[in-house]
Each structure stands twice: as C-alpha cells, then as structure tokens.
Design an enzyme around this catalytic site. Structure first.
Site, PDB file in Angstrom:
ATOM      1  N   ASP A 163       0.863  -1.044  -0.025  1.00 50.35           N
ATOM      2  CA  ASP A 163      -0.318  -0.032   0.119  1.00 50.35           C
ATOM      3  C   ASP A 163       0.989   1.155  -0.080  1.00 50.35           C
ATOM      4  O   ASP A 163       1.861   1.377   0.721  1.00 50.35           O
ATOM      5  CB  ASP A 163      -0.844  -0.056   1.246  1.00 50.35           C
ATOM      6  CG  ASP A 163      -1.853   1.141   1.269  1.00 50.35           C
ATOM      7  OD1 ASP A 163      -1.865   1.827   0.527  1.00 50.35           O
ATOM      8  OD2 ASP A 163      -2.759   0.819   1.862  1.00 50.35           O
TER       9      ASP A 163
ATOM     10  N   HIS B 138      -0.638   4.339  -0.005  1.00 45.35           N
ATOM     11  CA  HIS B 138      -1.330   5.688   0.445  1.00 45.35           C
ATOM     12  C   HIS B 138      -0.622   6.342   1.650  1.00 45.35           C
ATOM     13  O   HIS B 138      -0.755   6.051   3.001  1.00 45.35           O
ATOM     14  CB  HIS B 138      -2.760   5.235   0.844  1.00 45.35           C
ATOM     15  CG  HIS B 138      -3.505   5.040  -0.212  1.00 45.35           C
ATOM     16  ND1 HIS B 138      -3.646   3.662  -0.534  1.00 45.35           N
ATOM     17  CD2 HIS B 138      -4.372   5.658  -1.041  1.00 45.35           C
ATOM     18  CE1 HIS B 138      -4.489   3.561  -1.786  1.00 45.35           C
ATOM     19  NE2 HIS B 138      -4.863   4.755  -1.963  1.00 45.35           N
TER      20      HIS B 138
HETATM   21  C1  B12 Z   1      -5.505   9.916  -2.562  1.00 44.01           C
HETATM   22  C2  B12 Z   1      -6.029   8.429  -3.132  1.00 44.01           C
HETATM   23  C3  B12 Z   1      -4.973   7.682  -3.741  1.00 44.01           C
HETATM   24  C4  B12 Z   1      -3.627   8.251  -4.270  1.00 44.01           C
HETATM   25  C5  B12 Z   1      -2.754   8.099  -3.253  1.00 44.01           C
HETATM   26  C6  B12 Z   1      -1.619   8.836  -3.277  1.00 44.01           C
HETATM   27  C7  B12 Z   1      -0.492   8.759  -2.085  1.00 44.01           C
HETATM   28  N1  B12 Z   1       0.612   7.979  -2.386  1.00 44.01           N
HETATM   29  O1  B12 Z   1      -0.848   8.776  -0.981  1.00 44.01           O
HETATM   30  C8  B12 Z   1      -3.449   7.454  -5.519  1.00 44.01           C
HETATM   31  C9  B12 Z   1      -4.115   7.922  -6.908  1.00 44.01           C
HETATM   32  C10 B12 Z   1      -2.022   7.075  -5.922  1.00 44.01           C
HETATM   33  C11 B12 Z   1      -4.309   6.207  -5.163  1.00 44.01           C
HETATM   34  C12 B12 Z   1      -3.763   4.909  -5.510  1.00 44.01           C
HETATM   35  C13 B12 Z   1      -4.549   3.854  -5.319  1.00 44.01           C
HETATM   36  N2  B12 Z   1      -5.887   3.625  -4.644  1.00 44.01           N
HETATM   37 CO1  B12 Z   1      -6.512   5.160  -3.583  1.00 44.01          CO
HETATM   38  N3  B12 Z   1      -7.569   6.582  -2.799  1.00 44.01           N
HETATM   39  C14 B12 Z   1      -7.074   7.913  -2.509  1.00 44.01           C
HETATM   40  C15 B12 Z   1      -8.309   8.420  -1.762  1.00 44.01           C
HETATM   41  C16 B12 Z   1      -9.109   9.272  -2.812  1.00 44.01           C
HETATM   42  C17 B12 Z   1      -7.756   9.444  -0.406  1.00 44.01           C
HETATM   43  C18 B12 Z   1      -6.747   9.025   0.426  1.00 44.01           C
HETATM   44  C19 B12 Z   1      -6.429   9.815   1.339  1.00 44.01           C
HETATM   45  O2  B12 Z   1      -5.245  10.913   1.011  1.00 44.01           O
HETATM   46  N4  B12 Z   1      -6.992  10.566   2.412  1.00 44.01           N
HETATM   47  C20 B12 Z   1      -6.803  11.581   2.998  1.00 44.01           C
HETATM   48  C21 B12 Z   1      -6.074  11.083   4.459  1.00 44.01           C
HETATM   49  C22 B12 Z   1      -5.710  12.275   5.188  1.00 44.01           C
HETATM   50  O3  B12 Z   1      -7.165  10.239   5.061  1.00 44.01           O
HETATM   51  P1  B12 Z   1      -6.854   8.532   5.170  1.00 44.01           P
HETATM   52  O4  B12 Z   1      -5.833   8.152   4.343  1.00 44.01           O
HETATM   53  O5  B12 Z   1      -7.929   7.917   5.208  1.00 44.01           O
HETATM   54  O6  B12 Z   1      -6.173   8.636   6.712  1.00 44.01           O
HETATM   55  C23 B12 Z   1      -6.959   9.075   7.650  1.00 44.01           C
HETATM   56  C24 B12 Z   1      -7.688   8.104   8.503  1.00 44.01           C
HETATM   57  O7  B12 Z   1      -8.139   7.096   7.727  1.00 44.01           O
HETATM   58  C25 B12 Z   1      -7.070   7.628   9.763  1.00 44.01           C
HETATM   59  N5  B12 Z   1      -5.803   6.637   9.684  1.00 44.01           N
HETATM   60  C26 B12 Z   1      -5.235   6.127   8.632  1.00 44.01           C
HETATM   61  N6  B12 Z   1      -4.459   5.167   8.901  1.00 44.01           N
HETATM   62  C27 B12 Z   1      -4.413   5.015  10.170  1.00 44.01           C
HETATM   63  C28 B12 Z   1      -3.900   4.279  11.095  1.00 44.01           C
HETATM   64  C29 B12 Z   1      -4.259   4.403  12.519  1.00 44.01           C
HETATM   65  C30 B12 Z   1      -3.346   3.740  13.471  1.00 44.01           C
HETATM   66  C31 B12 Z   1      -5.200   5.167  12.837  1.00 44.01           C
HETATM   67  C32 B12 Z   1      -5.311   5.506  14.296  1.00 44.01           C
HETATM   68  C33 B12 Z   1      -5.849   6.254  12.056  1.00 44.01           C
HETATM   69  C34 B12 Z   1      -5.385   5.887  10.710  1.00 44.01           C
HETATM   70  O8  B12 Z   1      -6.130   9.027  10.039  1.00 44.01           O
HETATM   71  C35 B12 Z   1      -5.811   9.684   8.964  1.00 44.01           C
HETATM   72  C36 B12 Z   1      -5.589  11.096   8.845  1.00 44.01           C
HETATM   73  O9  B12 Z   1      -6.761  11.856   9.308  1.00 44.01           O
HETATM   74  C37 B12 Z   1      -9.121   7.281  -1.157  1.00 44.01           C
HETATM   75  C38 B12 Z   1     -10.738   7.593  -0.813  1.00 44.01           C
HETATM   76  C39 B12 Z   1     -10.959   8.422   0.062  1.00 44.01           C
HETATM   77  N7  B12 Z   1     -10.594   8.161   1.352  1.00 44.01           N
HETATM   78  O10 B12 Z   1     -11.465   9.276  -0.320  1.00 44.01           O
HETATM   79  C40 B12 Z   1      -8.778   6.161  -2.164  1.00 44.01           C
HETATM   80  C41 B12 Z   1      -8.879   4.964  -1.764  1.00 44.01           C
HETATM   81  C42 B12 Z   1      -8.262   4.560  -0.572  1.00 44.01           C
HETATM   82  N8  B12 Z   1      -7.911   4.089  -2.808  1.00 44.01           N
HETATM   83  C43 B12 Z   1      -8.249   2.774  -3.070  1.00 44.01           C
HETATM   84  C44 B12 Z   1      -7.619   2.183  -4.211  1.00 44.01           C
HETATM   85  C45 B12 Z   1      -8.329   0.771  -4.668  1.00 44.01           C
HETATM   86  C46 B12 Z   1      -6.420   2.571  -4.885  1.00 44.01           C
HETATM   87  C47 B12 Z   1      -5.601   1.700  -5.680  1.00 44.01           C
HETATM   88  C48 B12 Z   1      -5.537   0.312  -5.553  1.00 44.01           C
HETATM   89  C49 B12 Z   1      -6.459   2.240  -7.200  1.00 44.01           C
HETATM   90  C50 B12 Z   1      -6.105   1.739  -8.452  1.00 44.01           C
HETATM   91  N9  B12 Z   1      -6.667   0.712  -8.671  1.00 44.01           N
HETATM   92  O11 B12 Z   1      -5.380   2.259  -9.059  1.00 44.01           O
HETATM   93  C51 B12 Z   1      -4.338   2.364  -5.856  1.00 44.01           C
HETATM   94  C52 B12 Z   1      -3.382   1.660  -4.741  1.00 44.01           C
HETATM   95  C53 B12 Z   1      -1.976   2.306  -5.029  1.00 44.01           C
HETATM   96  C54 B12 Z   1      -1.073   1.691  -3.933  1.00 44.01           C
HETATM   97  N10 B12 Z   1      -0.009   0.799  -4.134  1.00 44.01           N
HETATM   98  O12 B12 Z   1      -1.362   1.865  -2.804  1.00 44.01           O
HETATM   99  C55 B12 Z   1      -9.520   2.692  -2.414  1.00 44.01           C
HETATM  100  C56 B12 Z   1      -9.426   1.406  -1.596  1.00 44.01           C
HETATM  101  C57 B12 Z   1     -10.540   0.543  -1.607  1.00 44.01           C
HETATM  102  C58 B12 Z   1     -10.573  -0.462  -0.366  1.00 44.01           C
HETATM  103  N11 B12 Z   1     -10.038  -0.242   0.807  1.00 44.01           N
HETATM  104  O13 B12 Z   1     -11.760  -1.140  -0.400  1.00 44.01           O
HETATM  105  C59 B12 Z   1     -10.113   3.945  -2.089  1.00 44.01           C
HETATM  106  C60 B12 Z   1     -10.981   3.822  -0.711  1.00 44.01           C
HETATM  107  C61 B12 Z   1     -10.945   4.611  -3.234  1.00 44.01           C
HETATM  108  C62 B12 Z   1     -12.067   3.783  -3.624  1.00 44.01           C
HETATM  109  N12 B12 Z   1     -13.313   4.086  -3.314  1.00 44.01           N
HETATM  110  O14 B12 Z   1     -11.681   2.766  -4.456  1.00 44.01           O
HETATM  111  N13 B12 Z   1      -5.181   6.453  -4.269  1.00 44.01           N
END
Ligand code: B12
Ligand code: B12
Lengths: 477, 151, 477, 151
Positions: free
Chosen positions: B18, B20
């Site tokens: 992963d 992200h």
């Molecule tokens: C930006 C994004 C990308 C970017 C990532 C850039 C990068 N390197 O970071 C790009 C475009 C490259 C990308 C690629 C992919 N992505 Co993407 N991506 C997203 C997106 C739109 C936003 C994620 C993000 O940055 N959020 C903002 C941050 C601040 O929030 P967060 O990550 O959720 O983290 C917060 C919380 O979750 C929490 N948290 C996170 N981890 C932890 C751990 C602990 C211990 C705690 C307490 C809290 C916590 O706290 C964080 C801060 O507030 C999400 C969907 C969404 N959420 O809207 C999809 C998503 C995560 N991606 C997804 C997928 C499938 C992929 C790909 C496989 C897509 C593809 N087919 O190409 C690839 C994977 C690449 C890889 N090897 O990882 C899916 C995951 C599906 C699932 N889980 O069922 C999602 C949900 C989109 C979707 N609906 O399909 N992605």
C-alpha cells in the site's frame, strides 16, 4: 545511463522475448497476428479514433474485478446503465507488483469461491485469449489502468489482447504508487512499453497512451502535474507513440482547474512533436472524499461543472462511494450519470469566467520554469534532466511516498481556494512567481488570523471531505 | 503500569504494498505535535520492518495504516512476528480496512481477532488516535503541556 | 373594486373574526397572547432575523406529513441529518381547498392507521396548540408552505401558532395552482393575510412573507416572475409587511439565473418601500426532473453551483426523488447535503462570468416594461393594474392553468439555453426587446435546422428530464 | 369493431383538485398533431365534467391525468359515473399516480381494478399513448397519413 532515445528494433525484440518468458501466457504473443487482430476490430472499438474524434467530453469510470465473466458483466453494466463512453480495466495489486504467481492463486480462489480476492483484473494471468474475450464482449473501447512500475509484460499481453489504451508512465506510476522503485529503472521499463506501443503505431494500430495526471491526488499544484505530463508525453513520443492523452486531477477551484486544463492542452501541443495527437483527460477530485454519498455527489457535481466549462476530451468519473471503498457497479454508474447530466446541461452554455487567462498564464510560466530546469539538468536530454531534477529536488511532488522524490514541497490553498505552494523546498521556480504564491498565501493567513503552517496544509487535505474547499480554522480556534 | 509523561515512542507505517501516504503524513505531524516521538516507516512497509523498528526504538505502540483494501492479508501473522521479536507494544490499525462497501463492526472484529488492540475506521481524526494512545499508555497531560494540533 | 390600500383596523378585526369562525380551532386565537408567545421564542427561531443576518445562503427543503409527531420527527431529521438551516411545513391539499372537514377525516385516518392519507400537514386542524408544539420541538425557524388561494384561516392559526414565515401570494398561489379562483378574489384574500402579518409586524413580530417565485416552474421567463414578485411584494408592503423574500426558480442557464437573481434583488429594493427588508430565495429547478436519482443529483448540483455564484439569501432544495413522488426523508436530506457541499466548495471562489451584466440589463428592461404596463393599466394602482393587465394579456404566465391568466405566452430556450419568449401573445413588451428574443430564437432554429414551433417548446419542457438543457431534435430527425 | 380512420375524438383532463397542466398541454398538442380531435377540459376537472364532455362529443376515449398523488381518491366511482352517463369509451389514466416512492406494478393493478383500460406512468411519452390509442381504437394509419410529433 539511459537517455531519451528510441529503443532500437533488435533491442525491442530482445527485451520483448525476455519479458514474455516471465509468465506462461507471454508465449502466446505474436506481433503480426496481433496487428491483424486490431485491424479486425470495428471502428467503435478503436480507442484513439473514438477519443480524438469526439465532439464532447467522453466519460470513463474505474473498474476491475478478478474474473473474466464478472469483468464483462461489470463493463457491460457501466456501458449500458452508466452510459460510459469509454471503459476501463483496472488491474489488481499483485500484477502491479509483478507477482503473477500470487495473482494466479487469487484468481483461482476467486473462480472457486466467487469472492473478489483480488482488487482488479489480472490481465497477465487471463492472457491474450481472456483479454480478447473481454474486448469482443464490450461494445466500446477499453483502456488498461493500473499503477504498475514495471508494466512491460502487462503491456505486451494487453496490447496483443486487443486493448488500445494504456495508462501510466515512469514518473506518474512510480512517484505516487511505490516507495522503492528507482526512477531510472521505471523510465527504462516504460521506454519499452512506449516503444511497444510505438511499434503497433507504426503498423497503423495507434495505441493511446495516458500518463497519470493526478499523481498523489492531493493538492498537486497544476504546474508540477503539467510538467510531468509533458515529460512523459515526450518520452512516449520518442518511442513512436502518436496518440497521447495528458491527464490532470481536479483541485476544486473552477478557475484554476479550467486554466490548468487549457494550459495542459496548449503546452502539450507546444512541447510534444507535431506528429503526436494530444488530447486531455480530467480526473474528478482525486483526494479524500466526504464520508457521505450525498456530499460526494456534490463533489462530483462540481467536477462535472468544471468539465463542462473546460471541455477536456475525456473525464474520469468518481462514484459517491469513493470514500468508503471500491464502489458497487450501481454507485459507479450513478457517478457517471450525475456527471453526464451536469455536463450536458452546462456544456452548451457560454460560461466565460474572469481571470482564467491570468491563472493560465501563471501556470504556463511555472511549467516553463520547471521544464527549463529539467532541460538544464539534463543538458538537453529530458530523461537525464528528469532524473537529476528529482534528485536535486528541483522537481518534486507533494506527498510523494517514493524514495525517488523528495516529497518536500507542500501545497496550501489561497483565499480563493487555488492551490499554491507553501513550502518550496528546492523546487526550481522564478522568485517572482514564488512571491506571487507567498502573497496569496499570506492573504489567506490574514483572513484566518493565523500563521502559515503545516496545520493549514493538513486542514486543506481534509477540507473537501469535511465539506469545504478551504481548510479554514473551525469553531473558536 | 506507571504514569509516564516522558519519552513515548510510537512506530507508524503503511503495511503491505500500500502506498497511500497522506494519512500517515497527517498522523505523524499530529502525533509529534502532541509530544510523541514518531518513527515513521513510510509506505509499503513489511511486518518485519515494523517489528525491527519497534525493537530498535523500544516503541510503546505500533500504529499500522492500510487504505488499499488488503489489510487483512497483509496483517496475517503480524502479531506472531511481533511476539517473536519480543515486542510488547500496543498495536493499533486504522484506515480503509476492507475491500468494497463493508460493515465496520465486522471489520473491527476481524482485526481484533488478529490481535490489534484498537481498530480505527477512515473517519478517524488524529485527535481520536492521540486520545486513545494517551488513555492506553496511561499518560496524564498537565494543563501546561497540553498540545493540541489545532493550536 | 379593490385597490392597493391598507385594510383598516376595524375591517381587519371584522374579517379576522369571521374567518376564525370557519373552523373550531379558529376560536383559540388571541392576538395579544400570540404576540407574547412570539416574543418568548429564542432568537434562533426568529425567522426574519435569522434569514436577514445570515452570511451565506441558508438551505430549506420542502416537507409536510399529516401527524404532528411525524412532522416533528421529519423536521428534526431534516435539521440534524440534512443540516437544513430553515425548515418548512408543507400544508395538505384539502386545507389548500379550505376543506377542513375532509382534512380532519384524513388526519383521523392517519392517526388510526399510521398511513399518510394527506399530502401535507393540516395546520388548521392541528390548531394553535399543535403548531406551537411543532415550533417548540424544532430548534430552527419554520415557514408555512402551501399553495392556498384563500389562506386567511391558515394564516390566522399559523401566525398565532408561532410560525414567522408564510409563503405565497394572490398571483403566485393562484395562477399556477388553481383553475377557477378569480384574481380579484385572491388579491382581496391575501390582502388580509398580509394585513395580519403587518399587524404582527407593527407589534415587533416581523412575519416574513415569501411570494412564490417559480410560478408554474416550467420555463418561466425571468422578467415575468420578477414583475409578479414585485407586485406581490408591493401588496404585502402596503399591508405593513416589512420582511419580504422574493422568489425565483432556476431555469438552468447559469448566466441567466445569476442575472435574474441580481435583478430580483435590485428591482425589489428599488420598487419596494425603503422600510421593507428585501431578501431573495432561489428554488432549485422546479420543472420536470429526470426519472433517475443519479441524474437528478446532477440537476441539484447545477442548482447548488448557481446558488454559490449568485448568493441568494435562501435556497429551496430539491431531492433526487423529485421525479417519482414525495421524497423519503433520507432523499430529502441528501438533496440538502449535496447542495450544501457544492455551495460550500464554490462559494469562496471568485467566479465572475461574462455577460451577466448584459443579461441582467435585459431582464431589468423587460421587467420595467411589464411594471410600466401594470401601472398604466391601473392608472397608478397596482391592484387594478394587475387585474387589468392579466385580463388584457399584457401580463401572462406560461402554462398557467388558471382561467385568470391567458396562459398564451410560450417560452423556448435560445442557442445558449436561456429562456426567451417564442409566442408573445398580448404580453406587453418593447419591440426592441421582442426583436432580441426573436433573433436569439431564430439563431437556435438555424442551429437545429428546423422552424420555431410548439414542438420546440415541448422539447424544451422535456429536456432536463431527458438529460439536456436544450430540447434539440433527437436522432435523425 | 370496424376500421376507423376518420373522426376520433378524445376527452382529456386533469382530475380532482390537481392543477398540473404541463403534461396535458403536451399531450393535447401531440394528440392533435396525430390527427385526434381533442377536447381538453384543463385541470381540476370533476368526474362529472369528464362524463358530460364524453357524452357531448361522443368521445371514443377518455384520458385522465393526475400528478399530485391523489389519483386513487379522485377516481373512486369514476367508472360508475361514466356508466350512468352511458359513456362507452376507452379509459386511460396516466401521470404520477401514487403518493411517495411507489412500485408501479402495484399502482397499475389498483387503477385497472378501478376500471381503467390502460394505466401509464409519468415516464410515458405522448407517442406511447398515441400508439396505444391507435391500437385500441383499431386505427390503421396509411403511410401518407402517418403524422408523428417529431416531424
Ligand atoms: C488519494 C488516494 C489515492 C492516491 C494516493 C497517493 C498517495 N501515495 O498517498 C493514488 C491516486 C495514488 C491512489 C492509488 C490507489 N488507490 Co487510492 N485513494 C485515495 C483517496 C481518494 C484518498 C486517500 C487520502 O489521501 N485521504 C486523506 C487522508 C488524510 O485520509 P486517510 O488516508 O483516510 O487517513 C486518515 C484516516 O484514515 C486515519 N488513519 C489512517 N491510517 C490510520 C492508522 C491508525 C493506526 C489510525 C489510528 C488512524 C489511521 O487517520 C488519517 C488522518 O486523518 C481514497 C478514497 C478516499 N478516502 O476518499 C482512495 C482509496 C483509499 N484508494 C483505493 C484504491 C483501490 C487505490 C488503488 C488500488 C487504485 C487503483 N486501482 O489504482 C491504488 C493503490 C496504490 C497503492 N499501491 O497503494 C480505494 C481503497 C479500496 C478499499 N479499501 O476498499 C479507495 C478507498 C478509493 C475507492 N473508493 O476505491 N489512491
Ligand atoms: C412543475 C411541477 C409543479 C408546478 C405545476 C405548475 C402547473 N400548474 O402545471 C407547481 C410548482 C405549481 C406544482 C405544485 C404542486 N406539486 Co408539483 N410538480 C411539478 C413537477 C416538478 C413537474 C411536473 C411537470 O410539469 N412535468 C412535465 C410534464 C411534461 O410531464 P408530466 O406532467 O409527468 O406529464 C407527462 C407524463 O406523465 C404523461 N402523462 C401525464 N398524464 C397523462 C395521462 C395519460 C392518459 C397518459 C397516457 C399520459 C399522461 O405524459 C405527459 C407528457 O409527456 C413534478 C415532479 C417531476 N415530474 O419532476 C412535481 C410533482 C408532480 N408535484 C408534486 C406535488 C406534491 C405538488 C404539490 C401538492 C406541492 C405542494 N406541496 O405545494 C402542488 C400541487 C398543486 C395542485 N393543486 O395541483 C409531486 C406529486 C407527488 C406524488 N404524486 O406523489 C411531484 C411528483 C413532486 C414531488 N416529488 O413531490 N408542481
């Protein structure tokens, strides 16, 4: 050290053979037969022609499931119910890691249990036959979408399998997608992919190549994205690709997005060789989505509106379930139809917004700075220049997970919601331009009565998922 | 356990393939602002990298992030690896832990069974994670020390 | 014959008593006690103040169910889950027809069976007590919305019941809503409603009055709607109303909608007395919706975007289920949240579109023509003028079902999607303006290679529900 | 029934207190263009007005429209009123026939039971109604006569 030079034919053949021996399905590729196969496809499945001759933005979703029959059903659904114009086949993560053995296991398990044990379609494992079955079943052009640093075998098989469009590039599928792949390594590997596409092109089968514009999807300043698009476009053109779709991910500010798409088309046409047909693709908001389908529809609506004004050649849609996980096919179609409705209602309207020309001008100046720097770093060679520029930090991508990029540059929104650069680190840029960004950001800081800090960046990262464009301090802070 | 207001090291990273990174970037910043020493392994970290870092830095907590939907596979045997390395730290996991449109209660149960002390969904604010850590590590924050990320 | 004159106090008292004897619950109204009740309400339930002091567009849905407890639950839900800023109570059809007996039957049946046997909240039957229970339960201001030609008893009871905003007017709740009520009759009846609101206003309880701007909701040319808004605003002002919210229904062309909202505010301020605080409300598309929730979300998205640019004081939202029937509370909330997301993402952006000033100028000129004609028809009296102008066809509303309006004027969209007048019938308008419309419509006819005809009008009526803004000929026609 | 290509009168109106006029305006225009003589009663028409008009104009079909959700109440006893007036015409009803988010099959059954020959939902194009009328009234349209509303 590699340079931006076309791979010679014998070398192409050598690598091709080597690569194809990497997995059993590779053996079945026969270039001549593949050309004949592509020629046999009807006009409405010729990706580049369909895209380049369209008179309004074509819509394409994201979608991929492990089993062939499920993938056919999914794409048929998105075509018929979602009215997608172009279709995708998203590849699973194991394939992206070149772990075809693990993909095989997953595929077998999927076939046995019916569960989606892979997060995409393992095209290498399905082989040419499987790919062609898919191509034949679906009455529209299909693109391969993945995120693979080393996509050589995937390209060899999907091209022979009848796919005519292939997303990605050495920077755009490296920097945002992986930590440890060196940039030189991925450039070399993508030179092969592009050369293979070029070989088909020379024979009249124009494989469309689409560098992945959104990069990390998170507040990427337009000029950084555009510079990388131009570099990848140039690399592909050198290898003989003639249909190139440059990408851009929505930042959410309408003026900036329209200006960026205009600049992307203009600079693409300018920097890339005349023989190349340059088109553009607009990705609906690629950052964090609201955890609420109704609000997500608002984000999608703004994307559609922006597309109606900017009129890119293609729009990649999001679904209202983006936040949660891989969307159901219904939600995926809903995202397509919501986008279509907004575009079709707005596109015939003359909507000329003030300030687009100025913003476009700024984006172009910034992009030229970056491009000049790349050429300088490489003594005129764009491959060398890209490597050196990333190395020195003169070129950088915010939130890059890769060891090949500094990831030190930090964006923040200005008071109007446009993405500016808050932390330049070593990014190469005219002082005058830096001053413009600084002024815009300090205006915002004034409005909010707080200092510019990482907190502002973090607030902006969360803003759209929290329901706003700009991450203003909340409550009594 | 004794009340501990000093050195509180946590290991943070994204597991599996992963990439992200945005979530852990935000988390790292918030944890540091709250006074933790954060060892950020970055994306695509292996189970072993987590274990090694926890040992090396005597971490009190290991924070695993996963967004891309393969968390369950990636965490199989993770707690055994930690145990073998004699890591006796709290383990949290958070992010988007299931593929597709899943029910979170079920997801939480799955990861608790795998051995995680706490499971967070992707709506989690850094503040919540910090509050949980402070509670679980029995950290008392004096008024003057209190650093919130909104400041 | 009635004129635009304030109803004298004794007359007000006389009618009030007569009216209140029309149904048992009327007896409980005590004006002094009601004033005290309104004064006891917290600031956040004072409708006019909340609306007039807001710094961004407030959102309000439509909603009404027969039973009190259900209505409370529904509004609480829309407030909490939908984040509505202002709430509605939509009245049932029997009450609109003054059939309180039938409403009582329906209400009793609803109480017994739990079914929604009425299509709204029968406020008269619930009486003052019921109304106040609702007002007290909900932590936001609530407006009465209905469509009642003779709303005198409804006003008497809901005002005393604590409602501080009341939709409708003698033209806007007659012409689009009923066939046989004479305009003179409804004007007289609404003079009472406004006078009653004025009486409260004089005592410091500013009842907000909101003429229904969308009229028939179907391609109503902005100037016709604005003229009617000004007339109703003036009639209300004459009776002592001091908080007036003029309405306008989205036509779907962003430039025209923004121009119309600007013109509405400007002309409202200009024509209405200085003592009146004029605000505006924008109704998301009031015509036929697409039979598909995803597409409906696109329509709602365009509405939100328009609101973000025009910044009216209030927005009345639609739900994705608009096509199908009365929406579930979830769908109603979804419409609110989609709208909120778009507005909040776009409102901080500077989006100045070219041509708004010109379009606004045209709308203002047209409106002034209509207003001049009304004043002339009435020898300076706006009531007489309105009656005569409707009678002569100098004032008209497209698709009016009422016998009091010709319904002869027909709109059609021009090549940019702006609503123009295709058939003027006897509508009073400068020839120069008619020429502008004619030229714009003939440009469209040229584009489409067909003559202007009713067919074009019919195509435009269906266009948005069919997924477009302009009803272009389909297929090989 | 004999083949009839001449005078084909239909009565059209909106029943009850419903004032939604746009649908019947479009329908009137389409029916006229297709060669029917349309008697348009307008909105808020009573059962008796429908019956009287059908008798007066010897209508072959009575087309009832309802949008506002009270069609079922408004149509109670309608076919008895028609029968009493000796109206032997086809009866169609169309529009938005139920309150709220309903299942159309159920709605169709309800109105067929009330006596309507055909029941149309609000997605109905005028063309469909015309085609049904021509079929039910056994009207043959010769090539040259064929008038479609798209022309
Ligand atoms: C930006 C994004 C990308 C970017 C990532 C850039 C990068 N390197 O970071 C790009 C475009 C490259 C990308 C690629 C992919 N992505 Co993407 N991506 C997203 C997106 C739109 C936003 C994620 C993000 O940055 N959020 C903002 C941050 C601040 O929030 P967060 O990550 O959720 O983290 C917060 C919380 O979750 C929490 N948290 C996170 N981890 C932890 C751990 C602990 C211990 C705690 C307490 C809290 C916590 O706290 C964080 C801060 O507030 C999400 C969907 C969404 N959420 O809207 C999809 C998503 C995560 N991606 C997804 C997928 C499938 C992929 C790909 C496989 C897509 C593809 N087919 O190409 C690839 C994977 C690449 C890889 N090897 O990882 C899916 C995951 C599906 C699932 N889980 O069922 C999602 C949900 C989109 C979707 N609906 O399909 N992605
Ligand atoms: C415009 C409109 C209005 C306008 C009407 C102006 C006018 N006088 O015509 C105004 C704003 C005044 C209005 C008022 C009301 N409305 Co209204 N309105 C609509 C709306 C948005 C569009 C209707 C329309 O004009 N469509 C365009 C025409 C061309 O299509 P159509 O009417 O469906 O007709 C076509 C087909 O249905 C079919 N058809 C129709 N009749 C027949 C008959 C036969 C025999 C056949 C074969 C075919 C056929 O062919 C027609 C042509 O293609 C609809 C929702 C929607 N559909 O999007 C709500 C809607 C019909 N209204 C509704 C309601 C509740 C009302 C009010 C009670 C609202 C209120 N609470 O104030 C009042 C009622 C007033 C009254 N006394 O009738 C509800 C009905 C709910 C239900 N059935 O469950 C709807 C569905 C909105 C909603 N989701 O709540 N409304």
């Amino acid at each position: 050290m590699i340079r931006d030079e076309r791979i010679p034919s014998e070398e192409l053949r050598r690598i091709d053979e080597e690569i194809r021996s990497g997995w059993t399905t590779g053996g079945a590729v026969d270039f001549e037969e593949a050309i004949a196969y592509h020629e046999s496809l009807p006009a409405r499945k010729q990706f580049a022609d369909v895209l380049e001759s369209a008179d309004k933005p074509l819509l394409q979703p994201r979608a991929g499931v492990p089993r062939l029959d499920d993938q056919i059903e999914l794409l048929e659904y998105l075509h018929e119910e979602g009215k997608a114009d172009l279709l995708p086949t998203t590849i699973d993560s194991y394939t992206r890691d070149n772990e075809y053995g693990k993909a095989e296991e997953g595929l077998e398990k999927a076939r046995k249990t019916g569960d989606d044990t892979l997060n995409g379609f393992p095209a290498v494992n399905h082989g040419i036959e499987g790919c062609r079955e898919l191509i034949e079943a679906i009455d529209a052009p299909i693109e391969v979408r993945h995120g693979t640093p080393d996509a050589r075998l995937l390209a060899a098989i999907t091209f022979a399998g009848g796919f005519q469009s292939f997303e990605g590039g050495p920077i755009s599928y490296n920097i945002p997608y992986t930590k440890r792949h060196g940039l030189e390594e991925t450039i070399e590997k993508w030179q092969f992919v592009d050369r293979l596409a070029g070989a088909y092109t020379e024979r009249g089968v124009r494989i469309n190549r689409e560098p992945f514009g959104p990069l990390t999807g998170t507040l990427v300043p337009p000029s950084i994205a555009i510079a990388i698009m131009i570099v990848e476009g140039q690399l592909a053109a050198t290898q003989g690709v003639r249909s190139i779709t440059l990408g851009y991910g929505q930042v959410g500010n309408v003026v900036q997005d329209v200006a960026a798409l205009n600049a992307l088309q203009k600079l693409g046409d300018e920097y890339l060789p005349d023989e190349v047909c340059v088109t553009t693709v607009f990705h609906e908001w690629m950052g964090g989505f609201p955890p609420d389908e109704a609000r997500a529809n608002g984000v999608i609506g703004l994307g559609g509106m922006t597309a109606a004004i900017a009129k890119p050649d293609k729009v990649i849609t999001k679904s209202p379930q983006e936040f949660q996980g891989v969307p159901t096919k219904e939600a995926n179609s809903a995202g397509l139809r919501t986008t279509r409705q907004v575009i079709d209602m707005a596109i015939e309207q003359k909507i000329d917004i003030d300030g687009i020309a100025e913003e476009q001008d700024l984006i172009e100046r910034e992009t030229r700075c970056l491009m000049d720097s790349i050429f300088e770093h490489g003594d005129g060679d764009i491959v060398r220049g890209t490597l050196e520029a990333f190395d020195s930090g003169a070129l950088d991508v915010p939130f890059a997970p890769s060891d090949s990029a500094r990831g030190a540059v930090l964006p923040a929104r200005d008071d109007d919601g446009r993405v500016r650069i808050f932390e330049w680190a070593d990014l190469e840029m005219d002082d005058e331009i830096k001053e413009i960004h600084r002024a815009r950001l300090s205006q915002r800081a004034d409005t909010e009565g707080r200092d510019q800090s990482f907190r502002m960046v973090a607030d902006d990262v969360d803003a759209i998922s929290d329901g706003k464009l700009i991450g203003r301090p909340q409550g009594d802070a | 356990m004794v009340v501990n207001t000093m050195s509180r090291t946590v290991v943070l990273g994204v597991i599996g393939s992963d990439a992200h990174v945005v979530g852990i970037t935000i988390l790292e910043q918030a944890l540091s602002a709250a006074g933790f020493d954060v060892v950020n392994l970055g994306v695509q970290s292996s189970q072993k990298e987590f274990a090694d870092a926890a040992v090396e830095h005597s971490a009190e907590a290991v924070l695993v992030s996963s967004l891309y939907g393969h968390a369950e596979q990636d965490c199989q045997g993770f707690h055994e690896v930690l145990e073998e390395a004699n890591v006796d730290a709290l383990t949290y996991i958070g992010g988007n832990l299931a593929v597709g449109q899943d029910d979170f209660d079920q997801t939480r149960a799955t990861f608790e069974e795998l051995g995680f002390d706490r499971v967070f969904d992707s709506e989690t604010d850094p503040e919540e994670a910090i509050a949980a850590l402070e509670r679980d590590l029995n950290i008392t924050t004096t008024e003057s020390e209190q650093v919130t990320v909104t400041s």
